[in-house]
Design a protein around this motif. Structure first.
Motif, PDB file in Angstrom:
ATOM      1  N   PRO A   9     -12.959   8.034  -1.628  1.00  0.00           N
ATOM      2  CA  PRO A   9     -14.279   8.220  -2.234  1.00  0.00           C
ATOM      3  C   PRO A   9     -15.041   9.434  -1.713  1.00  0.00           C
ATOM      4  CG  PRO A   9     -14.430   6.567  -0.533  1.00  0.00           C
ATOM      5  CD  PRO A   9     -12.982   6.971  -0.590  1.00  0.00           C
ATOM      6  N   GLY A  10     -14.407  10.315  -0.950  1.00  0.00           N
ATOM      7  CA  GLY A  10     -15.059  11.554  -0.530  1.00  0.00           C
ATOM      8  C   GLY A  10     -16.060  11.377   0.592  1.00  0.00           C
ATOM      9  N   ARG A  11     -15.863  10.350   1.416  1.00  0.00           N
ATOM     10  CA  ARG A  11     -16.799  10.132   2.529  1.00  0.00           C
ATOM     11  C   ARG A  11     -16.307  10.863   3.780  1.00  0.00           C
ATOM     12  NH1 ARG A  11     -17.736   3.669   2.140  1.00  0.00           N
ATOM     13  NH2 ARG A  11     -18.586   3.986   4.238  1.00  0.00           N
ATOM     14  N   THR A  12     -17.257  11.270   4.626  1.00  0.00           N
ATOM     15  CA  THR A  12     -16.911  11.990   5.849  1.00  0.00           C
ATOM     16  C   THR A  12     -17.532  11.263   7.036  1.00  0.00           C
ATOM     17  OG1 THR A  12     -18.773  13.455   5.397  1.00  0.00           O
ATOM     18  CG2 THR A  12     -16.617  14.252   4.759  1.00  0.00           C
ATOM     19  N   GLU A  13     -17.010  10.060   7.295  1.00  0.00           N
ATOM     20  CA  GLU A  13     -17.568   9.184   8.330  1.00  0.00           C
ATOM     21  C   GLU A  13     -16.431   8.696   9.220  1.00  0.00           C
ATOM     22  OE1 GLU A  13     -19.650   6.043   6.128  1.00  0.00           O
ATOM     23  OE2 GLU A  13     -19.830   7.493   4.511  1.00  0.00           O
ATOM     24  N   PRO A  14     -16.230   9.350  10.379  1.00  0.00           N
ATOM     25  CA  PRO A  14     -15.087   9.017  11.234  1.00  0.00           C
ATOM     26  C   PRO A  14     -15.002   7.534  11.604  1.00  0.00           C
ATOM     27  CG  PRO A  14     -16.215  10.984  12.027  1.00  0.00           C
ATOM     28  CD  PRO A  14     -17.026  10.479  10.885  1.00  0.00           C
ATOM     29  N   ALA A  15     -16.132   6.909  11.895  1.00  0.00           N
ATOM     30  CA  ALA A  15     -16.075   5.488  12.281  1.00  0.00           C
ATOM     31  C   ALA A  15     -15.624   4.630  11.105  1.00  0.00           C
ATOM     32  CB  ALA A  15     -17.444   5.032  12.797  1.00  0.00           C
ATOM     33  N   ALA A  16     -16.107   4.996   9.903  1.00  0.00           N
ATOM     34  CA  ALA A  16     -15.686   4.244   8.711  1.00  0.00           C
ATOM     35  C   ALA A  16     -14.197   4.424   8.470  1.00  0.00           C
ATOM     36  CB  ALA A  16     -16.495   4.709   7.499  1.00  0.00           C
ATOM     37  N   ALA A  17     -13.679   5.616   8.780  1.00  0.00           N
ATOM     38  CA  ALA A  17     -12.246   5.851   8.571  1.00  0.00           C
ATOM     39  C   ALA A  17     -11.410   4.942   9.466  1.00  0.00           C
ATOM     40  CB  ALA A  17     -11.911   7.323   8.834  1.00  0.00           C
ATOM     41  N   LEU A  18     -11.845   4.745  10.710  1.00  0.00           N
ATOM     42  CA  LEU A  18     -11.086   3.870  11.612  1.00  0.00           C
ATOM     43  C   LEU A  18     -11.201   2.410  11.178  1.00  0.00           C
ATOM     44  CD1 LEU A  18     -11.896   5.619  15.005  1.00  0.00           C
ATOM     45  CD2 LEU A  18      -9.744   5.708  13.715  1.00  0.00           C
ATOM     46  N   ALA A  19     -12.388   2.021  10.699  1.00  0.00           N
ATOM     47  CA  ALA A  19     -12.513   0.665  10.150  1.00  0.00           C
ATOM     48  C   ALA A  19     -11.593   0.518   8.939  1.00  0.00           C
ATOM     49  CB  ALA A  19     -13.972   0.385   9.764  1.00  0.00           C
ATOM     50  N   ALA A  20     -11.515   1.582   8.127  1.00  0.00           N
ATOM     51  CA  ALA A  20     -10.631   1.542   6.953  1.00  0.00           C
ATOM     52  C   ALA A  20      -9.179   1.366   7.374  1.00  0.00           C
ATOM     53  CB  ALA A  20     -10.807   2.811   6.117  1.00  0.00           C
ATOM     54  N   LEU A  36       0.844  -1.201   0.000  1.00  0.00           N
ATOM     55  CA  LEU A  36       0.000   0.000   0.000  1.00  0.00           C
ATOM     56  C   LEU A  36       0.873   1.242   0.000  1.00  0.00           C
ATOM     57  CD1 LEU A  36      -2.385  -0.928   2.985  1.00  0.00           C
ATOM     58  CD2 LEU A  36      -2.800  -1.376   0.547  1.00  0.00           C
ATOM     59  N   ASN A  37       0.387   2.297  -0.632  1.00  0.00           N
ATOM     60  CA  ASN A  37       0.992   3.613  -0.489  1.00  0.00           C
ATOM     61  C   ASN A  37       0.162   4.454   0.473  1.00  0.00           C
ATOM     62  OD1 ASN A  37       2.828   5.898  -1.425  1.00  0.00           O
ATOM     63  ND2 ASN A  37       0.791   6.771  -1.792  1.00  0.00           N
ATOM     64  N   GLU A  38       0.793   4.931   1.540  1.00  0.00           N
ATOM     65  CA  GLU A  38       0.191   5.896   2.455  1.00  0.00           C
ATOM     66  C   GLU A  38      -1.240   5.549   2.863  1.00  0.00           C
ATOM     67  OE1 GLU A  38       0.582   9.902   1.037  1.00  0.00           O
ATOM     68  OE2 GLU A  38       2.754   9.849   1.052  1.00  0.00           O
ATOM     69  N   PRO A  39      -1.402   4.457   3.597  1.00  0.00           N
ATOM     70  CA  PRO A  39      -2.771   4.112   4.031  1.00  0.00           C
ATOM     71  C   PRO A  39      -3.427   5.209   4.873  1.00  0.00           C
ATOM     72  CG  PRO A  39      -1.109   2.736   5.125  1.00  0.00           C
ATOM     73  CD  PRO A  39      -0.415   3.466   4.019  1.00  0.00           C
ATOM     74  N   TRP A  40      -2.646   6.085   5.509  1.00  0.00           N
ATOM     75  CA  TRP A  40      -3.258   7.204   6.238  1.00  0.00           C
ATOM     76  C   TRP A  40      -4.131   8.031   5.299  1.00  0.00           C
ATOM     77  CZ3 TRP A  40      -3.148  12.548   5.723  1.00  0.00           C
ATOM     78  CH2 TRP A  40      -3.798  13.256   6.752  1.00  0.00           C
ATOM     79  N   CYS A  41      -3.607   8.314   4.104  1.00  0.00           N
ATOM     80  CA  CYS A  41      -4.386   9.115   3.144  1.00  0.00           C
ATOM     81  C   CYS A  41      -5.637   8.367   2.716  1.00  0.00           C
ATOM     82  CB  CYS A  41      -3.529   9.459   1.920  1.00  0.00           C
ATOM     83  SG  CYS A  41      -2.129  10.544   2.286  1.00  0.00           S
ATOM     84  N   SER A  42      -5.479   7.066   2.405  1.00  0.00           N
ATOM     85  CA  SER A  42      -6.652   6.286   1.981  1.00  0.00           C
ATOM     86  C   SER A  42      -7.736   6.342   3.047  1.00  0.00           C
ATOM     87  CB  SER A  42      -6.265   4.821   1.737  1.00  0.00           C
ATOM     88  OG  SER A  42      -5.327   4.721   0.699  1.00  0.00           O
ATOM     89  N   ALA A  43      -7.351   6.146   4.309  1.00  0.00           N
ATOM     90  CA  ALA A  43      -8.348   6.046   5.368  1.00  0.00           C
ATOM     91  C   ALA A  43      -8.915   7.417   5.743  1.00  0.00           C
ATOM     92  CB  ALA A  43      -7.726   5.386   6.604  1.00  0.00           C
TER      93      ALA A  43
END
Ligand code: GBH
Length: 470
Positions: free
Chosen positions: A182-193, A164-171
């Motif tokens: 994908p332009g989502r603004t869901e903090p819980a989803a970001a932590l799951a990511a 992976l490149n820079e998973p911080w950016c992806s999540a």
């Protein structure tokens, strides 16, 4: 700096990423990725720019390999577009996509340039996002299948892999601040990511090693946030630094290199998620030996514990986003670093690179390091004779390579350095407005022109020692 000579075997390279250079977004059987969808969303990118054509590398790859060879690169870091080789993210491979990378790899290998293949540089197949994206655990398993298929297909041509490149950016830019696909603004989803990206890495390492054994070197690239306190004596700033370090850095290095998520991260985010997506056995998978850790470095970040002004910067996108990428650390504020700055508004601080490398070497002494990206965007001036003089980029590269030497001198095991980027390219949410290339591109004609920095880098690669500037 004692001796401006790089260690024997040190790799000098340059880096690119598929969506930023390839173009041919709907050609050769390629399926759509989240970046196609996002860049075509009105208002998402500067000037509505997309990667539809980009550098047209899909058609001009042979010319680009000639530039790589002429520069004298030891290694070339590129990424495979998942949706080009496996259009829906699952199922059979697309023969035209495989043929494209096979031709590219054949040309690189024939020229003696080592390919470093990144399996994921942010371009998730859209069908997988439609099924929940990185917030869905299934995406990690799909990634592992894709990684196995790539190892099987290109195992003779690629000996160095990056998951992976820079998973911080992806999540966090993808799922929390929403300034990346994908332009989502869901903090819980970001932590799951975060966890599913880490899991995807672990599963992929296992799959690649199963397929290729010791013939493969396997790595991951992270973007360490090099943090400083606005007031080094302030306990509030110390806590701010700890929080950002937890969510931005240790959320990845913890599981990858120590086998656990940091306790303080779990505590800071307890109101957002219970981390139940971490299942028994996951951390063992994630915490597997890697051959080196890739680190990308551009600038430093200054934090403060004093409550923030309404946040307009520091979210990594071209527009102000009201959603924070700093999940669990929303109360931290960011202080403008002293300049000078690049065209991105990022401060130029080569000592931050040395500090980060030495710090990693101390904390993880058995893990070799590779600087997989470093570079700068400047508004390059094309002179009447068609030359591109970019003295600030030359100085930036020089000073950061000097910092790498300082870190090696201080004991860090740094195996190589990749300039970002080989070519001017699609700079994500910033489109074509920001130019990072050693080689300039006229996006109207596709014409490639070596900047002064390319000539400078080629000379460095011949001499293997850092020349003085000017
Ligand atoms: C890299 O991302 C990418 O791998 C590459 O594709 C890209 O073209 C290149 O760098 C240049 O951008 O602003 O507060 O979020 C770098 C992304 C930029 C993320 C700096 C962290 C600083 C902290 N990083 N950013 S903040």
């Amino acid at each position: 700096m004692a001796e401006a000579v790089f260690p024997r075997g040190f790799w000098f390279g340059a880096a690119t990423a598929a969506y930023q250079i390839e173009g041919a977004a709907a050609e050769g059987g390629r399926g759509p990725s989240i970046w196609d969808t996002y860049s075509h969303t009105p208002g998402a990118t500067e000037f509505g720019d997309t990667g539809d054509v980009a550098c047209d590398h899909y058609h001009r790859w042979a010319e680009d390999v000639q530039h790589i060879v002429a520069l004298g690169l030891d290694a070339y870091r590129f990424s495979i577009s998942w949706s080009r080789v496996q259009p829906g993210g699952r199922g059979p491979l697309n023969p035209d996509g495989v043929a494209f990378y096979s031709r590219l790899l054949g040309a690189l290998n024939q020229a003696g340039v080592a390919p470093v293949a990144t399996l994921y540089h942010w371009d998730l197949p859209q069908e997988l996002e439609d099924a929940g994206g990185w917030a869905n655990r299934e995406t990690a398993y799909a990634f592992a299948d894709y990684a196995r298929a790539m190892a099987r297909t290109f195992g003779d041509q690629v000996h160095t892999w990056t998951t992976l490149n820079e998973p911080w950016c992806s999540a966090f830019l993808g799922y929390a601040s929403g300034v990346h696909a994908p332009g989502r603004t869901e903090p819980a989803a970001a932590l799951a990511a975060v966890h599913h990206l880490n899991l995807a890495h672990g599963l992929a390492v296992a799959a690649i090693r199963e397929e290729l054994g010791s013939a493969a070197r396997v790595s991951i690239t992270v973007n360490p946030h090099v943090l400083r306190m606005a007031d080094p004596d302030s306990p509030a700033d110390a806590d701010a630094l700890r929080r950002i370090d937890a969510v931005a850095n240790r959320s990845f290095t913890g599981p990858l290199l120590r086998g656990a998520y940091p306790d303080d991260l779990l505590a800071d985010t307890a109101a957002i998620t219970d981390w139940a997506f971490v299942r028994p056995g996951d951390l063992e998978l994630i915490h597997q030996p890697i051959d080196w850790l890739g680190v990308n470095y551009y600038a430093t970040t200054m934090v403060s514990g004093v409550p923030p002004e309404p946040q307009l910067s520091g979210n990594g996108g071209h527009r102000a986003s009201s959603a924070s990428p700093w999940v669990g650390a929303e109360q931290v504020s960011f202080v403008t670093e002293p300049g000078p700055y690049t065209e991105m508004g990022w401060n130029i601080a080569p000592e931050g690179l040395a500090t980060m490398l030495v710090d990693h070497a101390r904390r993880f002494p058995t893990v070799p390091l590779m600087v997989t990206e470093n570079g700068a965007a400047f508004a390059d001036q094309v002179s009447p004779d068609g030359q591109i003089h970019d003295p600030r980029r030359v100085a930036y590269l020089h000073d950061h390579l000097a910092a790498v030497l300082d870190a090696i001198e201080a004991g860090a095991d740094v195996r190589g350095y990749f300039a970002w980027s080989l070519l001017d390219n699609f700079e994500w949410a910033w489109g074509y407005a920001k130019r990072f290339g050693l080689i300039g591109i006229d996006f109207a004609t596709g014409e490639r022109t070596w900047k002064d920095s390319a000539h400078w880098y080629a000379r460095l690669l011949r001499d293997r020692k850092l020349p003085e500037i000017g």
